[in-house]
Design a protein around this motif. Structure first.
Motif, short mmCIF file in Angstrom:
data_model
loop_
_atom_site.label_atom_id
_atom_site.label_comp_id
_atom_site.label_asym_id
_atom_site.label_seq_id
_atom_site.Cartn_x
_atom_site.Cartn_y
_atom_site.Cartn_z
N ASN A 100 15.66 -64.83 16.71
CA ASN A 100 16.01 -63.41 16.64
C ASN A 100 17.38 -63.20 16.01
OD1 ASN A 100 13.63 -62.47 17.82
ND2 ASN A 100 14.43 -62.70 19.90
N LEU A 101 18.34 -64.04 16.39
CA LEU A 101 19.68 -63.92 15.81
C LEU A 101 19.64 -64.19 14.31
CD1 LEU A 101 22.71 -63.50 16.19
CD2 LEU A 101 22.91 -65.94 16.74
N ALA A 102 18.86 -65.20 13.91
CA ALA A 102 18.75 -65.51 12.48
C ALA A 102 18.07 -64.38 11.71
CB ALA A 102 17.98 -66.82 12.30
N ARG A 119 23.30 -70.47 9.02
CA ARG A 119 22.15 -71.36 8.85
C ARG A 119 22.41 -72.72 9.49
NH1 ARG A 119 22.00 -71.60 3.45
NH2 ARG A 119 20.82 -69.64 3.32
N LYS A 120 23.68 -73.09 9.58
CA LYS A 120 24.04 -74.39 10.13
C LYS A 120 24.61 -74.30 11.55
CE LYS A 120 24.90 -76.21 5.51
NZ LYS A 120 25.91 -76.64 4.53
N ILE A 121 25.33 -73.22 11.85
CA ILE A 121 25.99 -73.14 13.16
C ILE A 121 25.01 -72.78 14.27
CG2 ILE A 121 26.63 -70.70 13.02
CD1 ILE A 121 28.84 -73.53 14.41
N ILE A 122 23.98 -71.97 13.97
CA ILE A 122 23.01 -71.59 15.02
C ILE A 122 22.22 -72.81 15.50
CG2 ILE A 122 20.96 -70.22 15.54
CD1 ILE A 122 22.07 -68.05 13.69
N PRO A 123 21.63 -73.61 14.59
CA PRO A 123 20.99 -74.85 15.07
C PRO A 123 22.00 -75.82 15.69
CG PRO A 123 20.29 -74.33 12.85
CD PRO A 123 21.44 -73.44 13.15
N GLY A 124 23.26 -75.71 15.24
CA GLY A 124 24.30 -76.58 15.78
C GLY A 124 24.47 -76.38 17.28
N LYS A 274 13.83 -82.70 20.09
CA LYS A 274 12.80 -82.23 19.16
C LYS A 274 12.81 -80.70 19.08
CE LYS A 274 7.83 -82.45 18.25
NZ LYS A 274 6.52 -82.98 18.72
N ILE A 275 13.01 -80.04 20.22
CA ILE A 275 13.08 -78.58 20.21
C ILE A 275 14.27 -78.12 19.38
CG2 ILE A 275 13.38 -76.53 21.65
CD1 ILE A 275 12.00 -78.02 23.92
N ALA A 276 15.43 -78.81 19.53
CA ALA A 276 16.60 -78.47 18.72
C ALA A 276 16.31 -78.66 17.24
CB ALA A 276 17.79 -79.33 19.15
N SER A 277 15.55 -79.70 16.91
CA SER A 277 15.18 -79.93 15.52
C SER A 277 14.29 -78.82 14.99
CB SER A 277 14.48 -81.29 15.40
OG SER A 277 14.05 -81.52 14.07
N ASN A 278 13.38 -78.32 15.83
CA ASN A 278 12.52 -77.20 15.43
C ASN A 278 13.33 -75.93 15.22
OD1 ASN A 278 10.17 -78.73 15.49
ND2 ASN A 278 9.72 -78.23 17.62
N LYS A 281 14.85 -76.13 11.84
CA LYS A 281 13.86 -75.87 10.80
C LYS A 281 13.58 -74.38 10.67
CE LYS A 281 9.00 -76.74 9.75
NZ LYS A 281 7.73 -77.41 10.22
N HIS A 282 13.39 -73.69 11.79
CA HIS A 282 13.03 -72.27 11.75
C HIS A 282 14.18 -71.41 11.26
CE1 HIS A 282 10.00 -73.38 15.15
NE2 HIS A 282 9.54 -73.68 13.96
N VAL A 283 15.39 -71.72 11.71
CA VAL A 283 16.55 -70.92 11.29
C VAL A 283 16.79 -71.09 9.79
CG1 VAL A 283 19.05 -70.69 11.52
CG2 VAL A 283 17.63 -70.91 13.57
N GLU A 284 16.65 -72.31 9.29
CA GLU A 284 16.82 -72.53 7.86
C GLU A 284 15.78 -71.79 7.03
OE1 GLU A 284 16.78 -76.75 7.48
OE2 GLU A 284 18.92 -76.98 7.94
N GLU A 285 14.56 -71.68 7.56
CA GLU A 285 13.52 -70.93 6.86
C GLU A 285 13.86 -69.44 6.81
OE1 GLU A 285 9.96 -71.76 8.98
OE2 GLU A 285 9.64 -73.74 8.07
#
Length: 287
Positions: A100-102, A119-124, A274-278, A281-285
């Protein structure tokens, strides 16, 4: 986390996975079997107790307290699973809030460098939180092109959350986002810290020691007294029977111990990495 097909009965019955409690309990099962055989030998051949011996009536106690033990174990496993499931819901909430934030930032921001930062800090944040909960070391550079100055002596997820909010505040001061948009973004920003606090509550608050210790003692003394009464009706067959009963009761306690802390590295813990990795992926998309 173990991936499996719940409809494949044959595989689970005859296959012993490395996370199966059978492997962990083999030493204790062998000791219980030897103990049961010793009790059986002493009662039948050494003391030569007859069928009218009062020792035979010990089985009445097992019938009485067995129901209580079953209730305690049911409550124990349900409580442990509630902690595991709450942890999964919290990380599901983190996934949705990150998306939602992205989505909101992708619509609000026009500058590509600003989008690239989020794009990088949110998954971070998700990655740092996963490492924080599993007590892993956090490197200085989390993603290529984004340097996070992480102070290892301070709360790591809070540092990343502060960086996100500082960036949002800078965008507001530079008039890149309006006051109304800042309010819209606040819910997701606040939710990150809420999720972190709830996960820490689960991790740092184990089942009370006295409760866990009592169940272990209850199981131990229950199983250790089983051979005395059932020798008269089962003979040496009491050995596999007692071993099997111990396996069932102790397995329930072991399963509860494993899942009550869902943020570890056990086979049945949550796959938060794995959830963090997903999330990445989603935020970058989106951005």
């Amino acid at each position: 986390m173990v991936q499996y097909n719940p409809k494949d009965w044959i595989t689970y019955i005859f296959k012993f996975h490395k996370s199966d409690t059978f492997r962990q309990l083999i030493p204790m099962m062998l000791l219980i079997g030897a103990y049961s055989a010793t009790v059986c030998y002493l009662e039948i051949h050494f003391f030569k107790l007859k069928d009218d011996s009062h020792v035979k009536n010990i089985s009445i106690m097992h019938t009485t307290v067995g129901f209580v033990l079953s209730l305690l174990l049911a409550y124990r496993t349900n409580t442990a699973y509630d902690r595991w499931w709450e942890g999964r819901k919290l990380w599901g909430s983190l996934v949705n809030n990150s998306r939602n934030l992205a989505i909101k930032l992708s619509a609000i921001l026009e500058n590509e460098s600003d989008k690239n930062y989020f794009r990088k800090i949110i998954p971070g944040y998700a990655s740092i939180l996963a490492k924080h909960l599993t007590n892993e070391e956090v490197g200085k550079v989390l993603f290529e092109g984004l340097d996070l100055e992480i102070d290892h002596n301070k709360h790591k997820p809070n540092q990343v959350a502060k960086m996100i909010f500082n960036k949002i505040n800078d965008l507001y001061k530079s008039n890149k986002i309006s006051g109304d948009q800042l309010i819209i973004l606040n819910a997701e920003l606040q939710s990150f810290t809420d999720v972190c606090g709830a996960c820490e509550r689960i991790k740092n608050t184990p089942i009370p020691y006295s409760y866990s210790a009592f169940i272990k003692k209850f199981i131990f003394f229950y199983v250790m007294t089983l051979p005395f009464g059932y020798v008269f009706s089962l003979g040496y067959y009491v050995v596999p029977v007692v071993v099997f009963i111990f396996y069932v009761l102790a397995s329930l306690e072991l399963i509860a111990e494993e899942i009550e802390d869902p943020f570890g590295t056990d086979e049945n813990d949550l796959p938060i990495a794995k959830i963090a990795s997903n999330i990445k992926k989603h935020v970058e998309e989106i951005l």
